[in-house]
Enzyme design. Structure first.
Site, PDB file in Angstrom:
ATOM      1  N   ARG A  73     -30.032 -67.137 -47.157  1.00  0.00           N
ATOM      2  CA  ARG A  73     -31.227 -67.486 -47.934  1.00  0.00           C
ATOM      3  C   ARG A  73     -30.839 -68.263 -49.195  1.00  0.00           C
ATOM      4  O   ARG A  73     -31.524 -69.186 -49.602  1.00  0.00           O
ATOM      5  CB  ARG A  73     -32.007 -66.205 -48.292  1.00  0.00           C
ATOM      6  CG  ARG A  73     -32.729 -65.614 -47.073  1.00  0.00           C
ATOM      7  CD  ARG A  73     -33.056 -64.143 -47.217  1.00  0.00           C
ATOM      8  NE  ARG A  73     -33.947 -63.836 -48.312  1.00  0.00           N
ATOM      9  CZ  ARG A  73     -34.074 -62.620 -48.857  1.00  0.00           C
ATOM     10  NH1 ARG A  73     -33.343 -61.597 -48.394  1.00  0.00           N
ATOM     11  NH2 ARG A  73     -34.910 -62.417 -49.815  1.00  0.00           N
ATOM     12  N   ARG A 102     -40.798 -74.718 -50.821  1.00  0.00           N
ATOM     13  CA  ARG A 102     -39.364 -74.461 -50.677  1.00  0.00           C
ATOM     14  C   ARG A 102     -38.626 -75.680 -50.135  1.00  0.00           C
ATOM     15  O   ARG A 102     -37.403 -75.610 -49.986  1.00  0.00           O
ATOM     16  CB  ARG A 102     -39.166 -73.308 -49.696  1.00  0.00           C
ATOM     17  CG  ARG A 102     -38.717 -71.993 -50.342  1.00  0.00           C
ATOM     18  CD  ARG A 102     -38.740 -70.992 -49.244  1.00  0.00           C
ATOM     19  NE  ARG A 102     -37.956 -69.823 -49.389  1.00  0.00           N
ATOM     20  CZ  ARG A 102     -38.436 -68.628 -49.738  1.00  0.00           C
ATOM     21  NH1 ARG A 102     -39.687 -68.493 -50.108  1.00  0.00           N
ATOM     22  NH2 ARG A 102     -37.662 -67.565 -49.711  1.00  0.00           N
ATOM     23  N   ARG A 149     -36.576 -54.332 -47.141  1.00  0.00           N
ATOM     24  CA  ARG A 149     -36.814 -55.506 -46.310  1.00  0.00           C
ATOM     25  C   ARG A 149     -35.654 -55.702 -45.345  1.00  0.00           C
ATOM     26  O   ARG A 149     -34.497 -55.619 -45.743  1.00  0.00           O
ATOM     27  CB  ARG A 149     -36.956 -56.757 -47.195  1.00  0.00           C
ATOM     28  CG  ARG A 149     -38.325 -56.870 -47.830  1.00  0.00           C
ATOM     29  CD  ARG A 149     -38.398 -57.991 -48.815  1.00  0.00           C
ATOM     30  NE  ARG A 149     -37.836 -59.255 -48.336  1.00  0.00           N
ATOM     31  CZ  ARG A 149     -37.976 -60.406 -48.985  1.00  0.00           C
ATOM     32  NH1 ARG A 149     -38.662 -60.458 -50.110  1.00  0.00           N
ATOM     33  NH2 ARG A 149     -37.429 -61.511 -48.520  1.00  0.00           N
ATOM     34  N   LYS A 204     -38.982 -63.524 -59.003  1.00  0.00           N
ATOM     35  CA  LYS A 204     -40.270 -64.233 -58.884  1.00  0.00           C
ATOM     36  C   LYS A 204     -41.408 -63.253 -58.586  1.00  0.00           C
ATOM     37  O   LYS A 204     -42.457 -63.303 -59.214  1.00  0.00           O
ATOM     38  CB  LYS A 204     -40.224 -65.292 -57.759  1.00  0.00           C
ATOM     39  CG  LYS A 204     -39.126 -66.332 -57.918  1.00  0.00           C
ATOM     40  CD  LYS A 204     -39.203 -67.394 -56.832  1.00  0.00           C
ATOM     41  CE  LYS A 204     -38.935 -66.898 -55.417  1.00  0.00           C
ATOM     42  NZ  LYS A 204     -37.556 -66.429 -55.182  1.00  0.00           N
ATOM     43  N   ARG A 215     -32.313 -53.272 -53.428  1.00  0.00           N
ATOM     44  CA  ARG A 215     -33.721 -53.057 -53.787  1.00  0.00           C
ATOM     45  C   ARG A 215     -34.520 -52.381 -52.669  1.00  0.00           C
ATOM     46  O   ARG A 215     -34.230 -52.547 -51.490  1.00  0.00           O
ATOM     47  CB  ARG A 215     -34.384 -54.382 -54.226  1.00  0.00           C
ATOM     48  CG  ARG A 215     -34.577 -55.397 -53.148  1.00  0.00           C
ATOM     49  CD  ARG A 215     -35.097 -56.716 -53.740  1.00  0.00           C
ATOM     50  NE  ARG A 215     -35.301 -57.709 -52.686  1.00  0.00           N
ATOM     51  CZ  ARG A 215     -35.719 -58.943 -52.901  1.00  0.00           C
ATOM     52  NH1 ARG A 215     -35.977 -59.371 -54.119  1.00  0.00           N
ATOM     53  NH2 ARG A 215     -35.880 -59.775 -51.887  1.00  0.00           N
TER      54      ARG A 215
HETATM   55  P1  AMP Z   1     -39.267 -64.453 -49.585  1.00  0.00           P
HETATM   56  O1  AMP Z   1     -40.087 -63.216 -49.520  1.00  0.00           O
HETATM   57  O2  AMP Z   1     -39.910 -65.518 -50.450  1.00  0.00           O
HETATM   58  O3  AMP Z   1     -37.833 -64.207 -49.951  1.00  0.00           O
HETATM   59  O4  AMP Z   1     -39.268 -65.055 -48.093  1.00  0.00           O
HETATM   60  C1  AMP Z   1     -38.706 -64.334 -47.022  1.00  0.00           C
HETATM   61  C2  AMP Z   1     -38.490 -65.272 -45.852  1.00  0.00           C
HETATM   62  O5  AMP Z   1     -39.754 -65.814 -45.426  1.00  0.00           O
HETATM   63  C3  AMP Z   1     -37.620 -66.484 -46.132  1.00  0.00           C
HETATM   64  O6  AMP Z   1     -36.239 -66.200 -46.016  1.00  0.00           O
HETATM   65  C4  AMP Z   1     -38.118 -67.455 -45.057  1.00  0.00           C
HETATM   66  O7  AMP Z   1     -37.612 -67.105 -43.782  1.00  0.00           O
HETATM   67  C5  AMP Z   1     -39.610 -67.180 -45.030  1.00  0.00           C
HETATM   68  N1  AMP Z   1     -40.352 -68.009 -46.013  1.00  0.00           N
HETATM   69  C6  AMP Z   1     -41.063 -67.567 -47.091  1.00  0.00           C
HETATM   70  N2  AMP Z   1     -41.618 -68.585 -47.746  1.00  0.00           N
HETATM   71  C7  AMP Z   1     -41.259 -69.723 -47.090  1.00  0.00           C
HETATM   72  C8  AMP Z   1     -41.497 -71.104 -47.292  1.00  0.00           C
HETATM   73  N3  AMP Z   1     -42.218 -71.546 -48.325  1.00  0.00           N
HETATM   74  N4  AMP Z   1     -40.965 -71.973 -46.392  1.00  0.00           N
HETATM   75  C9  AMP Z   1     -40.255 -71.544 -45.340  1.00  0.00           C
HETATM   76  N5  AMP Z   1     -39.957 -70.268 -45.102  1.00  0.00           N
HETATM   77  C10 AMP Z   1     -40.452 -69.340 -45.954  1.00  0.00           C
END
Ligand code: AMP
Length: 218
Positions: free
Chosen positions: A172, A88, A161, A13, A127
């Site tokens: 996740r 989400r 990360r 994404k 990554r």
């Molecule tokens: P991402 O970078 O999108 O993989 O997000 C990393 C982490 O941020 C996720 O595992 C969640 O802990 C938190 N997070 C990001 N976006 C959301 C969302 N829309 N709702 C809830 N938690 C989020």
């Protein structure tokens, strides 16, 4: 044009959103990126989100919907937006409807990147990015051309990360299956969902996304 890129962690994404930013002047709103910035800055939102993010759990709906509303308010009304990692949950999907309607915006496309989950674990745990310009790399698939030097900016510092370890990645993904995948029917009922093979070559994925945005029949 406002679109959602949907898919489990590691589906691509962020990569595809960055390409649309470069090619079409759209703005990427990544709740993950905004939350990581908040954690780094030690804001109240960051303090609330830190442990949840480290474990791979979701941050509360009202927190992320709040930051999305604020981010949209900072944009010109005609700027196209790519929602990356948001919504989400069903509650977030409903909040997004209200947030967009309040600002006179509509949702044009929801693009789901379809991927093989086992392959994703390898993709994610390998990554890393350039700490200076954010260019993405991978231990197996995309090493810098000169070891230790970023191809794009020449930087020498790289970062990973903290939530890209296998255990957290599995959590996740479980969160995605349990809470995020179930929001697709909301958008299917509106006829705005398209699916793209996220395991294909990155350029082919980009081409497929652009074709959807341009209304080119598959
Ligand atoms: P991402 O970078 O999108 O993989 O997000 C990393 C982490 O941020 C996720 O595992 C969640 O802990 C938190 N997070 C990001 N976006 C959301 C969302 N829309 N709702 C809830 N938690 C989020």
């Amino acid at each position: 044009m406002n679109i959602i890129l949907l898919g489990p962690p590691g589906a691509g994404k962020g990569t595809q959103a960055t390409r649309l930013v470069d090619s079409r002047g759209m703005v990427q709103l990544s709740t993950g990126d905004m939350l990581r910035a908040a954690v780094k800055a030690g804001t109240p939102v960051g303090l609330q989100a830190k442990a949840l993010m480290e474990s791979g759990s979701l941050v509360p709906d009202e927190v992320v919907s709040g930051i999305i509303g604020e981010a949209l308010d900072a944009l010109a009304a005609d700027t196209g937006v790519i929602f990356d990692g948001y919504p989400r949950t069903e509650a977030q999907a409903h909040s997004l409807d209200t947030i967009l309607a309040d600002r006179g915006r509509t949702l044009d496309h929801v693009i789901e990147l379809e991927v093989d989950e086992d392959a994703l674990v390898e993709r994610i745990t390998g990554r890393f990015t350039c700490a200076t310009c954010g260019e993405g790399y991978h231990d197996v698939f995309k090493q810098p051309k000169v070891e230790g030097t970023c191809d794009k900016c020449g930087g020498h510092e790289f970062k990973r990360r903290p939530d890209d370890n296998e255990e957290t990645v599995r959590t996740r993904m479980a969160e995605y299956r349990a809470k995020t995948a179930p929001i697709l029917p909301i958008y299917e009922a509106r006829g705005i969902v398209s699916r793209v093979d996220g395991m294909a070559d990155m350029n082919d994925v980009s081409g497929a996304i652009v074709a959807i945005l341009d209304g080119v029949p598959a």
